[in-house]
Scaffold this active site. Structure first.
Site, short mmCIF file in Angstrom:
data_model
loop_
_atom_site.label_atom_id
_atom_site.label_comp_id
_atom_site.label_asym_id
_atom_site.label_seq_id
_atom_site.Cartn_x
_atom_site.Cartn_y
_atom_site.Cartn_z
N SER A 103 -73.36 -27.73 -28.95
CA SER A 103 -74.54 -27.24 -29.62
C SER A 103 -74.81 -25.76 -29.42
CB SER A 103 -75.76 -28.02 -29.12
OG SER A 103 -75.94 -27.85 -27.73
N LYS A 139 -79.58 -18.80 -25.72
CA LYS A 139 -79.65 -19.90 -26.67
C LYS A 139 -81.13 -20.14 -26.99
CE LYS A 139 -77.96 -24.73 -27.11
NZ LYS A 139 -77.18 -25.79 -26.44
N SER A 151 -71.52 -29.16 -24.61
CA SER A 151 -72.12 -28.21 -25.56
C SER A 151 -71.90 -26.74 -25.26
CB SER A 151 -73.63 -28.47 -25.68
OG SER A 151 -73.90 -29.48 -26.60
#
Lengths: 95, 476, 468
Positions: free
Chosen positions: C133, C58, C157
């Site tokens: 996210s 990420k 997330s």
């Protein structure tokens, strides 16, 4: 009700601006938020301690005072937008 | 109108550690800009704090020396504000749970002892250093993250003299603990003073002014004296004192306004989520406390007891720890404590002032021997000071120097007497002058004896023998 | 899956992964930055638990020398000068990072619509969102380009996008994986998590990632267990609590049916499955509690983004103006609004009734869940009422029970710090939906074991929407 000016001022304290529309949005969302917060406020928390950390067993670790990680001046300044003689540069700060 | 003066002092003191409060980058004063940093000190995204054990140890030492209660559960908080010298946009400090609470330090002003209470001591981190040029400011993050303790007094001081004595007492204590360089001029100890006046006997505090960044103890006193007079004049004239932050202008010898305080700043303090509470080991705390370096007060008492020095000499010696340390080493050899003290404060200090050099490099045994020679009258004061001391400071054995330069003072009465008689014999005119009451004649004859002895005769003995022999001549 | 990789096929597999990742990015916009793997291949260790496995990180994971933006304009040109602890661990295990993935700006969102490079699309239906996210990481694992991707989970997330994208999303216990080097959202809620397509891979990955890190004082000293060796799908006698409030709030009949079938199968495998209800009032407070804690911490956490030392700097006549201009241009609208709310909650006059009240309610919620897990091995519930929402779906009633409880219950895993994981339980209209299980603190083994059993029941191991 908190008005646009209020939120703009608040934003300014956080070192950014809000456009009129953004401030208006916040003022509106604030209404929904207030309703959600009223759920929170309605909960009886008498004698309840704040939970600051997920686990509350105290730790004991302290770092030994030994130099382990120091970066080069080049790395320190690598992301700087303005530099001079090994320093970060900003417009003159008036104390 | 009569006023009570109320003074409280906040002192920030950099701790002498190898690494930062929350990162393992080095703390080095005067290093090249931005070479003593890592990603933590620069506030890079994703970095996390890690508490320095040595900094906590030093904070415990300070708390112990100043009689504070220690909270063995160490917690940290965030103080949020934006400033160019603050890399993270918050400072990690101990707002809600300071490591120490409720202590005191004793000060002496005009021979009166007074306890100044200390409200709290907490650990925090220093900011970056900024250099203001004409149109730009340069930022060096080497100082950012340096461990600090903040020592907050109760408003127990009433004049500049007391405030200066408090700062000096703290400075000495911290220095003797070895926890900090406490150099106000270099900023390793920084002093903010709060001053307010209230009508004599009143319970209501007046409006205070904060004087920031005082860079010497002398200036602490001067700034406070000025500020007290300024506030008094305002109040006497029926005006209000406005709450403000001021600084002391050395050139003007005045405190000048920096900024008015309009309400208090909301720092939005909250507990630092990245540092779980740390429970300090009781045994560790006790071991630190048991092994505390000797504090100035204890040393004062020891000097009085062991060396029989007077209060004045002791306080002057103690004020300079290196000098006092050297004195103790000299006293392992020297016999006369008072004389050794005079030498340290007088000749040795003067020599160092003039020639530079480091107390730590002195051969204390040699210095002690030199003082013993003077004490035993084997060497005159002037010879010891002017000829032998410079050699001793160069690490030369005083016995060898005295031997080589033929300086040994002659105190053998019979040897001196024969020279005295010789001179009296040769200087008939001077003897006559002396008889007629000319004192200068005596001095001349002393000089002649000294000259014949190549300066080695003990002048006091020469004097004594001359007088005795002259008396005999006159009485005959 | 991990077993498909070995020292012989590393280069080919990595190139193949890069090709697929590029394709995946063209289709779903799941990548921010591609990483040239040559240096990593050259310095790869001889052995390791993830040897030669291409992975994605990420974009809030700091990678030395590789741009890390957290999908925020303010970090658009930020090149970290250090590696996150997990980056070092993954390297040591032989993993090869091939890209940094799309995410909500600064991980502050659950849709991946707030990214500065645009939304990440759902591989199963590109008119739908990936969830956030960690949307990019979920999507790229679902696409089959990589078998593992790092995410972060502050309020589901990892677990929500895992549900929407049909992959395994793991959020281990708070402190199990070091957070050092992860651009934070909310420090007391942030967890490093990750995506795989099988429980076995998930159990191996935790062995690589977990462990004490002195740079993260909140990381745990507990020994890392041999999760993969001890993996055991036999759940006879395991006590499973059905999260009744969530079940009751479900409006999607297909979700209910899929979930019901799964529960029946768990019973058939010998688990003791019982309904457990929680105080409804507390559950409704999850979202506002989360909102306050997360945003209060976030506003402070991101005060370092000021344009002075790194990141985007906009001109200004003085430092204050530089900060204001940089932060105004650097943060999206939503971020700035959240900071304003967070700051509001921290004001001295509000802190008691907002931030601290939220922290107290957090304790009440945690105690409620702890009581349940004192008696049960696991708490189970659908990860969401439905499959991934459409990209333009704004129609939710943010005060409804469905929203407040069903769509936010997984935040409990962040409040408690307990291990929590989502894995696919079925497909509705060709799109996946996940089931969430939460276990006791540091009992990841039980979580993996129950997960393995669910995987056997659903047959959805290695589920993917493979890019050609």
């Amino acid at each position: 009700m908190k008005d646009i000016a209020y939120f703009k001022k608040l934003a300014h304290q956080l070192m950014f601006d809000l456009s009129d529309d953004e401030a208006k949005d916040i003022a509106l969302e604030f209404e929904t938020l207030q309703k959600q917060l009223s759920i929170l406020e309605a909960i009886d928390t008498t004698n309840v301690e704040e939970m600051i950390y997920p686990f509350e067993m105290p730790t004991t670790f302290l770092r030994e005072d030994v130099v382990e990680n120091v970066c080069s001046q080049e790395d320190a300044l690598k992301n700087a937008k303005a530099q001079k003689e090994g320093h970060f540069v900003v417009p003159k700060v008036v104390k | 109108m009569e006023y009570d003066v109320v003074i409280g002092i906040e002192i920030h003191c950099e701790l002498k550690t190898a690494t930062k409060m929350f990162s393992s980058a080095p703390c080095i004063f005067g290093a090249k800009a931005n070479t003593c940093v890592n990603e933590v000190d620069l506030g890079h995204p994703g970095t996390m704090p890690c508490v320095n054990k040595e900094a906590v140890k030093k904070a415990i030492q300070i708390c112990t020396a100043l009689h504070l209660e220690i909270d063995s559960l160490v917690k940290f908080d965030r103080k949020n504000y934006y400033y160019s010298d603050l890399p993270k946009g918050f400072q990690i400090t101990q707002q809600f749970h300071p490591i120490g609470k409720n202590g005191y330090i004793k000060i002496n002003v005009d021979k009166e002892e007074k306890k100044i209470r200390i409200n709290r001591i907490h650990m925090e981190e220093d900011t970056a250093k900024q250099f203001h040029l004409n149109d730009i400011t340069l930022i060096d993050y080497n100082r950012a993250g340096t461990p600090l303790v903040e020592i907050v007094s109760e408003p127990d001081m009433q004049n500049g003299k007391e405030a200066a004595a408090y700062v000096e007492a703290l400075r000495q204590t911290l220095y003797y603990l070895g926890v900090s360089d406490v150099k106000m001029e270099e900023g390793s100890m920084r002093c903010d003073v709060n001053v307010s006046l209230k009508p004599k006997g009143s319970n209501v505090f007046g409006t205070k002014n904060e004087i920031k960044n005082l860079n010497s103890i002398a200036n602490v006193q001067k700034a406070i004296d000025y500020e007290v007079a300024r506030q008094k004049a305002l109040l006497d004239a029926g005006k209000n004192v406005e709450q403000a932050t001021r600084r002391y202008d050395e050139a003007l010898k005045e405190t000048v306004l920096m900024r008015k305080k309009e309400g208090t700043v909301d720092y939005k303090f909250f507990p630092e989520p990245n540092i779980f509470p740390i429970l300090l080991d009781d045994a560790w705390i006790k071991a630190i406390q048991a092994d505390l370096p000797e504090l100035p007060d204890v040393r004062k008492a020891r000097y009085a007891k062991d060396y029989g020095l007077n209060d004045y000499d002791i306080s002057v010696l103690i004020a300079n720890k290196e000098l006092a340390d050297t004195y103790e080493k000299v006293m392992k050899t020297a016999n006369n404590a008072k004389m050794a003290c005079n030498w340290m404060l007088g000749e040795v200090s003067a020599w160092l002032n003039k020639n530079g050099g480091n107390l730590a490099n002195i051969n204390c045994e040699y210095l002690g021997q030199l003082i013993n020679m003077v004490d035993a009258k084997e060497l005159s004061n002037s010879q010891a000071k002017d000829v032998v001391l410079p050699e001793v400071m160069k690490n030369n054995d005083p016995k060898v120097v005295v031997e080589a330069k033929g300086l040994k003072q002659v105190s053998d009465t019979s040897a001196i007497l024969s020279i005295v008689l010789e001179v009296l014999n040769e200087q008939a005119q001077s003897v006559e002058d002396y008889k007629n009451g000319k004192d200068r004649a005596l001095k001349f004859m002393v000089g002649q004896v000294m000259k014949k002895s190549k300066g080695q005769a003990n002048p006091q003995i020469v004097n004594k023998l001359l007088l005795e022999e002259l008396a005999k001549i006159i009485n005959n | 899956m991990f077993k498909d990789y070995n020292l012989e096929n590393v280069k080919a597999k990595v190139s193949e992964a890069l090709v697929k990742a590029k394709k995946s990015n063209e289709l779903y916009n799941d990548v921010v930055t591609f990483v040239d793997p040559s240096e990593q291949l050259a310095t790869m260790p001889k052995s390791g638990k993830m040897l030669g496995i291409p992975i994605a990180l990420k974009d809030n994971v700091c990678t030395k020398g590789i741009k890390t933006t957290a999908c925020s304009n303010i970090l658009n040109d930020y090149v970290p000068i250090y590696d996150a602890t997990i980056v070092k661990k993954l390297k040591d295990a032989g993993a090869i990072t091939i890209c940094k993935t799309n995410m909500d700006e600064l991980a502050m969102g659950g849709t991946n619509l707030t990214s500065n490079i645009g939304a990440c699309l759902n591989p199963w239906d590109t008119s739908r969102m990936s969830g956030g996210s960690s949307g990019g990481s979920a999507a790229i694992v679902a696409s089959g380009a990589v078998d593992f991707a790092i995410g972060s989970d502050t309020g589901d997330s990892v677990r929500k996008p895992a549900s929407y994208c049909g992959v395994v999303g793991v959020k281990p216990t708070y402190g199990r994986i070091s957070r050092y080097g992860i651009i934070p959202y909310s420090s007391s809620l942030d967890h490093v998590g990750y995506f795989t397509r099988s429980i076995y891979d998930a159990s191996v990955a935790l062995e690589v990632l977990a462990g004490r890190d002195d740079l993260d004082m909140t990381s745990s000293n507990r020994e890392v267990e041999a999760y993969s060796d001890n993996l055991n799908s036999d759940i006879r006698g395991k006590k499973i609590a059905i999260f009744k409030n969530v079940y009751d709030g479900l409006t999607n009949e297909q979700t209910k049916e899929i979930f019901g079938k799964l529960l029946a199968n768990l019973k058939a495998k010998g688990a003791i499955v019982e309904e457990v209800s929680f105080d409804e009032q507390l559950l409704k407070a999850i979202l506002p509690t989360y909102y306050l804690i997360a945003n209060c911490e976030a506003t402070a956490n991101h005060s370092n983004l000021d344009g002075i030392r790194f990141g985007v700097r906009k001109d200004g006549k003085d430092v204050e103006e530089i900060m204001i201009n940089s932060r105004t241009a650097g943060f999206g609208s939503l971020i700035r609004k959240r900071f304003v709310i967070g700051s509001y909650g921290l004001f001295v006059e509000n802190q008691e009734k907002l931030f601290r009240q939220a922290q107290r309610v957090r304790r009440l919620i945690v105690e409620e869940v702890k009581r349940c897990l004192d008696n049960y091995d696991c708490l189970i519930a659908p990860a969401s009422n439905d499959i991934a929402p459409k990209l333009d779906d704004h129609g939710r009633d943010e005060l409804s029970n469905e929203y407040l409880i069903v769509e936010n219950h997984m935040i409990i895993g962040n409040f408690t710090g307990y291990p929590s994981m989502t894995l696919p339980m079925g497909l509705i209209d060709g799109c996946p939906i996940g089931v969430n299980i939460t276990c006791r603190a540091f009992d990841e083994q039980t979580m993996f074991n129950i997960g393995a059993s669910i995987e056997e029941i659903t047959g959805l191991k290695d589920l993917k929407k493979e890019v050609a």
